[in-house]
Design a protein around this motif. Structure first.
Motif, short mmCIF file in Angstrom:
data_model
loop_
_atom_site.label_atom_id
_atom_site.label_comp_id
_atom_site.label_asym_id
_atom_site.label_seq_id
_atom_site.Cartn_x
_atom_site.Cartn_y
_atom_site.Cartn_z
N LEU A 1 0.89 -1.05 -0.20
CA LEU A 1 0.34 0.58 -0.51
C LEU A 1 0.84 1.39 0.22
N THR A 2 2.06 1.10 0.39
CA THR A 2 3.13 2.92 1.03
C THR A 2 3.52 2.60 -0.66
N VAL A 3 3.98 1.64 -0.84
CA VAL A 3 4.31 1.53 -2.62
C VAL A 3 3.25 2.61 -4.08
N ILE A 4 2.24 2.34 -2.98
CA ILE A 4 1.14 2.45 -4.50
C ILE A 4 0.34 4.78 -3.89
N ASP A 5 0.58 4.30 -2.58
CA ASP A 5 0.37 5.77 -2.01
C ASP A 5 1.57 6.55 -1.99
N THR A 6 2.79 6.40 -2.09
CA THR A 6 3.75 7.32 -2.57
C THR A 6 3.72 7.60 -3.94
N GLY A 7 3.48 6.55 -4.91
CA GLY A 7 3.94 6.36 -6.39
C GLY A 7 5.04 5.64 -6.22
N GLY A 8 5.94 5.23 -5.51
CA GLY A 8 7.43 4.42 -6.11
C GLY A 8 7.64 3.48 -4.78
N PHE A 9 8.92 2.60 -5.22
CA PHE A 9 9.45 2.25 -4.35
C PHE A 9 10.41 2.79 -3.24
N THR A 10 10.96 3.82 -4.00
CA THR A 10 11.77 4.56 -3.60
C THR A 10 10.98 5.49 -2.42
N GLU A 11 9.95 6.58 -3.04
CA GLU A 11 9.33 6.89 -1.74
C GLU A 11 8.99 5.52 -0.09
N ALA A 12 8.41 4.89 -0.99
CA ALA A 12 7.93 3.99 0.06
C ALA A 12 9.43 4.05 0.57
N ALA A 13 10.02 3.84 0.30
CA ALA A 13 11.34 2.63 1.49
C ALA A 13 11.98 3.67 2.12
N ARG A 14 11.69 5.60 1.94
CA ARG A 14 12.10 6.67 3.10
C ARG A 14 10.41 6.44 3.72
N HIS A 15 9.52 5.96 3.16
CA HIS A 15 8.55 6.32 3.92
C HIS A 15 8.20 5.79 5.68
N LEU A 16 8.83 4.28 4.93
CA LEU A 16 8.82 2.96 5.38
C LEU A 16 10.19 2.70 6.65
N ASN A 17 11.17 3.71 6.28
CA ASN A 17 12.31 3.62 6.77
C ASN A 17 13.07 2.14 6.58
N ALA A 18 13.13 1.94 5.15
CA ALA A 18 13.70 0.78 4.89
C ALA A 18 14.56 0.85 3.57
N THR A 19 15.09 -0.08 3.41
CA THR A 19 15.99 -0.14 1.77
C THR A 19 15.02 -0.51 0.75
N GLN A 20 15.06 -0.42 -0.94
CA GLN A 20 14.56 -0.62 -1.46
C GLN A 20 14.05 -2.26 -2.02
N SER A 21 15.37 -2.30 -1.98
CA SER A 21 15.65 -4.58 -2.25
C SER A 21 14.61 -5.15 -0.50
N THR A 22 14.51 -4.38 0.79
CA THR A 22 13.34 -5.00 1.77
C THR A 22 11.84 -4.65 1.29
N ILE A 23 11.64 -3.44 0.59
CA ILE A 23 10.14 -3.57 0.08
C ILE A 23 9.75 -4.39 -1.14
N SER A 24 11.06 -4.91 -2.37
CA SER A 24 11.20 -4.87 -3.71
C SER A 24 11.08 -6.69 -2.56
N GLY A 25 11.83 -6.68 -1.19
CA GLY A 25 10.94 -8.18 -1.12
C GLY A 25 9.85 -8.72 -0.48
N HIS A 26 9.19 -7.73 -0.13
CA HIS A 26 8.02 -7.90 1.00
C HIS A 26 7.12 -7.96 -0.70
N ILE A 27 7.22 -7.40 -1.31
CA ILE A 27 6.23 -7.09 -2.58
C ILE A 27 5.83 -8.69 -3.41
N LYS A 28 7.41 -8.74 -3.81
CA LYS A 28 7.85 -10.96 -4.27
C LYS A 28 6.54 -11.82 -3.25
N ARG A 29 7.33 -11.44 -1.78
CA ARG A 29 6.28 -11.91 -1.11
C ARG A 29 5.57 -12.56 -0.44
N LEU A 30 4.38 -11.01 -1.32
CA LEU A 30 3.45 -11.10 -1.23
C LEU A 30 2.63 -11.71 -2.34
#
Length: 289
Positions: A11-40
């Motif tokens: 949802l954060t990727v959707i709400d912020t418009g991309g992986f970069t902003e989602a990672a910044r918003h969640l204080n995570a790395t882009q690879s972590t966000i990508s891993g979450h999406i892959k797992r989902l």
């Protein structure tokens, strides 16, 4: 079962418009966000989003169908945790903020998350210019006020943001400015920067809203000085690099003195956490200008 952590990243990727902003918003790395999406996607059994080389994200049919369920799952998860822990915040919280905060993606979602997570709290938001909001704080009509300002000034420093020129303009002719009404730190900074560089300028367009500013910039009516992170994704590909840098501005939190409601205290802490500050942030030594 769907992982709440993966759903939140989705949802954060959707709400912020991309992986970069989602990672910044969640204080995570882009690879972590990508891993979450892959797992989902593995949990869902479907591809949920497509990402092109430019970083843009497009949802698949299954991704669009999942959005509503994801928000409801996270809402129920959070509600259950707060109820069982007895930590749901109560009382009124009144916050004032400038239009670019109110219109930007990240901060609006922060307020929405707070309202959703604390249904017993009463959130009141007032949008206005700096002087009006600080006056309301002085008479205790607001609990918190967010401002953009130069140092030195009063309040609690949350972050410092680079100011960029949004739009296209020549560095040799008269610079047409698209600005907020006075008082406005962006406007003050733009005029000071241009005059220091010996560049002629004119006020071409004035709007009290970020939407109006962006519409004028996108229409080619002039250039506007805005905080880079607040316009990321909203003014694609037209940040001007021909003009001298306007520098940076401080993002500052002002809170009224005295006892605050649990909701007001909780929102202040959430704002600090949003900007990576644990507890009380840095305070300026002098009184606010």
């Amino acid at each position: 079962m769907f992982s709440p952590i993966c759903l939140r990243s989705f949802l954060t990727v959707i709400d912020t418009g991309g992986f970069t902003e989602a990672a910044r918003h969640l204080n995570a790395t882009q690879s972590t966000i990508s891993g979450h999406i892959k797992r989902l996607e593995e949990q869902a059994g479907h591809r949920l989003m497509e990402r092109d080389r430019g970083g843009s994200v497009a949802l698949t049919l299954q991704g669009r169908e999942l959005i509503g369920y994801a928000r409801e799952i996270l809402r129920l998860d959070q509600e259950a945790r707060l109820r069982l822990a007895g930590t749901s915040l109560t009382g009124a919280v009144r916050i004032g903020l400038p239009d670019d905060f109110a219109s930007g993606r990240g901060f609006t979602h922060l307020l929405a998350d707070f309202a959703r997570d604390h249904p017993d709290a009463r959130l009141e938001v007032e949008v206005g210019n700096r002087d009006h909001l600080l006056s309301a704080l002085d008479v205790q009509r607001l609990d918190h006020v967010l401002t953009k300002q130069d140092r030195p000034a009063g309040g609690e420093l949350l972050a410092r943001r680079v100011v960029v020129w949004a739009g296209r303009a020549s560095a040799t002719g008269t610079v047409p400015l698209v600005v907020f009404p006075e008082p406005c730190i962006y406007r003050e900074r733009a005029i000071r920067t241009l005059e220091k560089a010996g560049l002629p300028w004119t006020i071409a367009y004035v709007s009290p809203s970020l939407a109006g500013i962006l519409a004028a910039v996108n229409a080619g009516l002039g250039v506007s000085p805005l905080a880079e992170d607040l316009i990321e994704g909203l003014v694609p590909g037209i940040v001007n690099r021909a003009l001298p840098s306007p520098g940076s501005v401080d993002l500052v939190l002002h809170s009224r003195p005295g006892r605050l409601t649990r909701a007001a205290t909780g929102l202040g802490d959430l704002i600090r956490k949003h900007y990576g500050i644990a507890g009380i942030g840095e305070k300026h030594d002098s009184e606010r200008a």
